[in-house]
Design a protein around this motif. Sequence first.
Motif, mmCIF file in Angstrom:
data_model
loop_
_atom_site.group_PDB
_atom_site.id
_atom_site.type_symbol
_atom_site.label_atom_id
_atom_site.label_comp_id
_atom_site.label_asym_id
_atom_site.label_seq_id
_atom_site.Cartn_x
_atom_site.Cartn_y
_atom_site.Cartn_z
ATOM 1 N N GLN A 16 -5.112 -5.189 3.775
ATOM 2 C CA GLN A 16 -4.116 -6.087 4.359
ATOM 3 C C GLN A 16 -2.766 -6.098 3.649
ATOM 4 O O GLN A 16 -2.288 -7.141 3.184
ATOM 5 C CB GLN A 16 -4.681 -7.519 4.437
ATOM 6 C CG GLN A 16 -5.926 -7.593 5.303
ATOM 7 C CD GLN A 16 -6.331 -9.036 5.642
ATOM 8 O OE1 GLN A 16 -5.669 -9.993 5.278
ATOM 9 N NE2 GLN A 16 -7.425 -9.167 6.355
ATOM 10 N N PRO A 17 -2.134 -4.926 3.526
ATOM 11 C CA PRO A 17 -0.835 -4.894 2.846
ATOM 12 C C PRO A 17 0.258 -5.552 3.688
ATOM 13 O O PRO A 17 0.267 -5.431 4.910
ATOM 14 C CB PRO A 17 -0.565 -3.390 2.698
ATOM 15 C CG PRO A 17 -1.301 -2.764 3.832
ATOM 16 C CD PRO A 17 -2.533 -3.608 4.029
ATOM 17 N N ASP A 18 1.181 -6.236 3.013
ATOM 18 C CA ASP A 18 2.365 -6.753 3.703
ATOM 19 C C ASP A 18 3.345 -5.614 3.960
ATOM 20 O O ASP A 18 4.084 -5.626 4.935
ATOM 21 C CB ASP A 18 3.046 -7.818 2.839
ATOM 22 C CG ASP A 18 2.135 -9.008 2.599
ATOM 23 O OD1 ASP A 18 1.648 -9.568 3.594
ATOM 24 O OD2 ASP A 18 1.895 -9.358 1.428
ATOM 25 N N VAL A 19 3.361 -4.682 3.022
ATOM 26 C CA VAL A 19 4.332 -3.587 3.070
ATOM 27 C C VAL A 19 3.586 -2.275 2.845
ATOM 28 O O VAL A 19 2.690 -2.205 2.010
ATOM 29 C CB VAL A 19 5.383 -3.772 1.945
ATOM 30 C CG1 VAL A 19 6.339 -2.594 1.889
ATOM 31 C CG2 VAL A 19 6.147 -5.077 2.133
ATOM 32 N N ILE A 20 3.959 -1.253 3.621
ATOM 33 C CA ILE A 20 3.411 0.082 3.385
ATOM 34 C C ILE A 20 4.562 0.996 2.987
ATOM 35 O O ILE A 20 5.666 0.910 3.548
ATOM 36 C CB ILE A 20 2.698 0.626 4.640
ATOM 37 C CG1 ILE A 20 1.472 -0.244 4.946
ATOM 38 C CG2 ILE A 20 2.278 2.080 4.452
ATOM 39 C CD1 ILE A 20 0.679 0.194 6.158
ATOM 40 N N ILE A 21 4.312 1.841 1.997
ATOM 41 C CA ILE A 21 5.334 2.805 1.566
ATOM 42 C C ILE A 21 4.742 4.203 1.644
ATOM 43 O O ILE A 21 3.712 4.481 1.031
ATOM 44 C CB ILE A 21 5.790 2.516 0.116
ATOM 45 C CG1 ILE A 21 6.343 1.091 0.004
ATOM 46 C CG2 ILE A 21 6.840 3.544 -0.314
ATOM 47 C CD1 ILE A 21 6.680 0.674 -1.424
ATOM 48 N N ASN A 22 5.400 5.063 2.406
ATOM 49 C CA ASN A 22 4.962 6.456 2.483
ATOM 50 C C ASN A 22 5.658 7.273 1.403
ATOM 51 O O ASN A 22 6.856 7.118 1.183
ATOM 52 C CB ASN A 22 5.340 7.074 3.843
ATOM 53 C CG ASN A 22 4.536 6.479 4.981
ATOM 54 O OD1 ASN A 22 3.538 5.791 4.756
ATOM 55 N ND2 ASN A 22 4.970 6.745 6.205
ATOM 56 N N LEU A 62 0.856 -1.196 0.000
ATOM 57 C CA LEU A 62 0.000 0.000 0.000
ATOM 58 C C LEU A 62 0.888 1.241 0.000
ATOM 59 O O LEU A 62 1.759 1.394 0.861
ATOM 60 C CB LEU A 62 -0.916 0.008 1.227
ATOM 61 C CG LEU A 62 -1.909 1.179 1.322
ATOM 62 C CD1 LEU A 62 -2.912 1.151 0.163
ATOM 63 C CD2 LEU A 62 -2.666 1.149 2.652
ATOM 64 N N TYR A 63 0.676 2.097 -0.984
ATOM 65 C CA TYR A 63 1.412 3.352 -1.098
ATOM 66 C C TYR A 63 0.521 4.454 -0.512
ATOM 67 O O TYR A 63 -0.673 4.504 -0.821
ATOM 68 C CB TYR A 63 1.692 3.613 -2.581
ATOM 69 C CG TYR A 63 2.791 4.605 -2.846
ATOM 70 C CD1 TYR A 63 4.127 4.195 -2.870
ATOM 71 C CD2 TYR A 63 2.510 5.948 -3.090
ATOM 72 C CE1 TYR A 63 5.150 5.097 -3.122
ATOM 73 C CE2 TYR A 63 3.526 6.847 -3.342
ATOM 74 C CZ TYR A 63 4.844 6.423 -3.357
ATOM 75 O OH TYR A 63 5.856 7.319 -3.609
ATOM 76 N N ILE A 64 1.078 5.304 0.345
ATOM 77 C CA ILE A 64 0.235 6.310 1.023
ATOM 78 C C ILE A 64 0.765 7.715 0.794
ATOM 79 O O ILE A 64 1.947 7.996 1.005
ATOM 80 C CB ILE A 64 0.136 6.016 2.540
ATOM 81 C CG1 ILE A 64 -0.508 4.641 2.786
ATOM 82 C CG2 ILE A 64 -0.653 7.117 3.267
ATOM 83 C CD1 ILE A 64 -0.728 4.284 4.248
ATOM 84 N N ALA A 65 -0.131 8.603 0.354
ATOM 85 C CA ALA A 65 0.196 10.028 0.214
ATOM 86 C C ALA A 65 -1.092 10.833 0.378
ATOM 87 O O ALA A 65 -2.093 10.307 0.882
ATOM 88 C CB ALA A 65 0.868 10.289 -1.127
ATOM 89 N N ALA A 66 -1.065 12.104 -0.036
ATOM 90 C CA ALA A 66 -2.182 12.985 0.315
ATOM 91 C C ALA A 66 -3.091 13.362 -0.847
ATOM 92 O O ALA A 66 -4.277 13.593 -0.646
ATOM 93 C CB ALA A 66 -1.638 14.265 0.947
ATOM 94 N N HIS A 67 -2.543 13.454 -2.055
ATOM 95 C CA HIS A 67 -3.322 14.009 -3.171
ATOM 96 C C HIS A 67 -3.225 13.126 -4.412
ATOM 97 O O HIS A 67 -2.240 12.420 -4.583
ATOM 98 C CB HIS A 67 -2.774 15.393 -3.568
ATOM 99 C CG HIS A 67 -2.698 16.369 -2.449
ATOM 100 N ND1 HIS A 67 -1.506 16.882 -2.001
ATOM 101 C CD2 HIS A 67 -3.661 16.918 -1.683
ATOM 102 C CE1 HIS A 67 -1.739 17.714 -1.004
ATOM 103 N NE2 HIS A 67 -3.049 17.752 -0.774
ATOM 104 N N PRO A 68 -4.219 13.275 -5.321
ATOM 105 C CA PRO A 68 -4.036 12.727 -6.657
ATOM 106 C C PRO A 68 -2.818 13.437 -7.251
ATOM 107 O O PRO A 68 -2.768 14.673 -7.183
ATOM 108 C CB PRO A 68 -5.303 13.172 -7.403
ATOM 109 C CG PRO A 68 -6.316 13.381 -6.326
ATOM 110 C CD PRO A 68 -5.547 13.918 -5.162
#
Length: 832
Positions: A151-157, A46-52
Motif C-alpha cells: 500500500q505505497p502512497d508513492v511509487i518511484i520507477n 515503493l521503489y520499482i526496478a528489475a535487478h538487485p
Amino acid sequence: MQKRYYFILVIFFFSAQNSWSQQPKKPNAVELYNQIQKLNFLGSVLYIAAHPDDENTRLIAYLSNDIKAETGYLSLTRGDGGQNLIGPELREQLGVIRTQELIEARKIDGGKQFFTRANDFGFSKNPEETLQIWDKDQVLSDVVWTIRTFQPDVIINRFDHRTAGTTHGHHTSSALLSVEAFDKVNDPTFYPSQLAYTTIWQPKRLFFNTSWWFYGSKEKFDASDKSKLTKLSIGTYYASLGKSNQEIAALSRSRHQSQGFGSTGSRGEEDEYLEFLKGAAPNDSNNLFEGIDTSWNRVPNGKPIGELLAKVESNFDFKNPSASVPDLVKAYSLIQELESSHWKTIKTEEIIKIIAGCSGLYLEATTDVQEITPGSTLKVKLEVTNRSATSMKLMDTASVPVYKANEKIIELKNNVPYTATNELEIPADFEYTNAYWLKQSGTVGMYRVDNQKSIGHADVFRQIALLFYIEIYGTLIPFTKEVVYKYNDDVKGEVFQPLDVVPLATSAIAEKVYIFNNDHSKTLTVKVKAGKDNVNGIVRLDLPTNWKVSPASIPFTIDKKDQEVMAVFTVSPSNEASEISIKSVVTIDGNDFTQNKIEINYPHIYKQMVLKPAEARGIRLKIKTKNEKIAYIMGVGDEVPKSLMQMGYEVKVLKAEEITAEGLKDFDVVMTGIRAYNVDNALAFKQSILLDFVKNGKTMIVQYNTTDDLVTKNLAPYPLKISKDRVTEEHAEVRFLAPKNAVLNYPNKITAEDFKGWKQEQGLYYPNEWDSHFTPILSANDTGEKPKDGALLLAEYGKGTYIYTGLSFFRELPEGVPGAFRLMANLIAIGK
Ligand SMILES: [Zn+2]
C-alpha cells in the motif's frame, strides 16, 4: 486462555515480514529514538526496478532515515542471470545469494525487500522479448499484488517506460509494468482472486527517478531544464548517527559483494530528481507526500495514539529509554483497539520492537544444531532478561510448529536472566527448509509459486519459532523469536545461523552432465550424506532401461550426521543418440530420498541451503571426432576443457606464460578460453608464437572477447573488429552463409537441428568488420534486427586455419547441448 494465545501467535507468524533478524538486535538510545520518530510517520514509498543493484540506495536511505517513510524496493528479479565474482554459484543459486545480499542491504538502509516470480533469464534487448519470456500476466499480477499488500502512497520507477531499446529489456519492462499496475491496481475486477487475501489500493502518485544516465552525460543533465522535476536534497548528515545519508547508502550498496559493488560513501549536499508521471500532481516540488496525511490522523481513531506518541517522542530520555515504556504500552493497547488495517499491522510490529528495546528486554531462542530432520526432537534454549525497572512478567511461552505452553508465571526482575530449555517435536511431515520459489520447477522466464500469500516475500520461510507472552505494566504483549543455531567460534566469537530442516539423507552425483561419445561405460560417483546419526540404507541410480547400470544398488551405513559415503556405479549408454536424466535415489526404511543439498556459505550473508533433485544428464552422442590433442589457454574461467575431455579429446590447460613454440609442437589445436585476450597480458607476448603455430599447419580457435581493452591489437592474422553484436534469442533461426564449407560438413553434417535446445543465447560480442581473408559461416539475428554474420569466422593462414567465434560454447557444452558438441568437433577437425 492458552488457545487465545495460540491464535495471536498464528496471526503474528504470517504477518511478520522482516522482523525476525537472526542476530538479536540490541538497539541503542539513538536508534530507539529514530524508531519512535518512524512510529509517528504513516506514509510509504515503493521503489520499482528489475535487478538487485538497480535500486538507488541513496534515495532509499533518505526516504527511510530522513523522511522516516516505510520504504520498499520491488526488484522484479533476484538477479539470477548475472556473473558471480565471489564463487561458483550461477543461475538460481546466484539468485539465492543476491536475495540475501539485498536483505542485508535493506537492514542497513532501512528498506523492505520484495520480489516477483520473474527470473533474470539473461540479457534482453527490448521489453517485447522480455515480456514474452517472462509471463507478462504473472509478473504484472505480482507487481499489483505487492502494491496492494504494501500500500505505497508513492511509487518511484528507476527506469523510463518511454525509452524501450536504450537499456536492458528487463529495465524498461519494470517501468512499463509499474505504469500499467498504477492505472489498474484499484480496480476490483483486475486480478480479483488476490482480493481474497488483500484489498484494492490506489497510490497517490507515480514518479520516474531520472538522473544524468538518462541524458547521456552529467554535463547534459546539468544543463537540462529541471523546473518541472521534484527535487529531493538527499545529502542529509545524521548527526546522531555520525553518518551522511550517502555513507549509509554506500554501506548498503557494498552488500552486493557477488557483483563487486563495494562503494565509497560521500558527504555533502546532493540532489535526486523525480519526474512526475501519474496520479495527483504535487504542487510543492520538494515534497513527495504533499496532500497525503502522514500522521496518525490517517487511521480512524488514530488521533489519541498520535498525541500520546508525540509525547513519547518529545519526552524521550536518552539516558533512560525505559521511562517511555508505560506510555508506549498504553499506545500499544490503543493500537490493538483499532479496527484491522494495514497501518495497524505495521505499527504493532514496530511498537513491540520499540517496547523491547526501550526496556532492555533481551530475548533469545537458540539450539546447538544447525540442522534437524523431521520427526525428531529439538532442544531450544531460551533466555528472557529484563534490563530495566519496567514491571514485567513472563506469562507463557509457546512454540511452533507444535504448540507447547509453559504454564509457570515468572516475574522478570531487573537484570536477572530467566533461562530454560524447551523440547520441541518437529512433526514427521514437516516441510524441509528451501527457498520457496525453488520448490517447483518453473520456466526459463518464471519461477513457480502457487501460494499467492508467499509471492513478493523476499526470504526463505523458516517456521520454527518461540513466542514469549510478557505482561508489561499489566498489558499482555507477544514477542516472536525465530529459533536459530548459535555457537561460539574461536575466531569470530558468537555466531548465529538459521536453523534448517533437512532430509534424513541427501545425495549428489559428481558431474552435472556425462557425455558418452562411444559405447564405453563410465563410472559415476554418488555422494550420500546423512541428516542425522546412525543412518542405514541403499543408494541406486534410476535411468531408462536401454541404459545399463551396475550394481543395481549399493548399501551404506553412516554413523554420524553430516558424514558422507561414496558409491561408485558403472553406467553403459544405449547405442542410440539420446539424452537422459539419471536420478540418484536413497532408500531408508522403505522411504525414498531424492534430493541434493547444496550449501551456500559466505561471510556477508546468512548460510543458505538449496534442495534440488539429485540428478545428472547422460548424453549419448554419435559425434565423429578428429585431431586428438588440444592446448587450452584459460581466460576468465570456463568449463569448456572439461567438456572437451568428456568428448574424448586429450586436453591440456596451459597458462599463456607457458607457451613456447617447442611446447606447442605436440598439439593439433590451440583454443583460448572466454575473454582470454581481455585479461591475460602474457598473451600479447605469445601471439606471434600462436600465429606461427597456425601458419605451420595447425588450428587456432579463439572464443569470445569483449570490446573492453584487448591485450594485443593483433588478435588475428588479419584485421578483425569486435563489436557488441549479439544474438540473445537462443531459438533465433541460423542461416548457413557457406553451406559447403568443411566446418559445416566434416566429420559431422551440421543442420538447423544442431541449433535447437541452446541455452540463454546463441552468442555475444561478434565481430562486425573483418578482412576479406575471413569467411563468415553463420548468420542469425534477434527479432526485428539486421542479420549478424560474425558468429563464426574462418581464415586460412599459411598452411593452417584461424577461427574466431562468439558462439556461446562456454554455456552450451557444460549444459550438454548436442549440436554445440557436433559443431565444436568440426571446428577442432578443420584442415584434416
Ligand atoms: Zn539492472
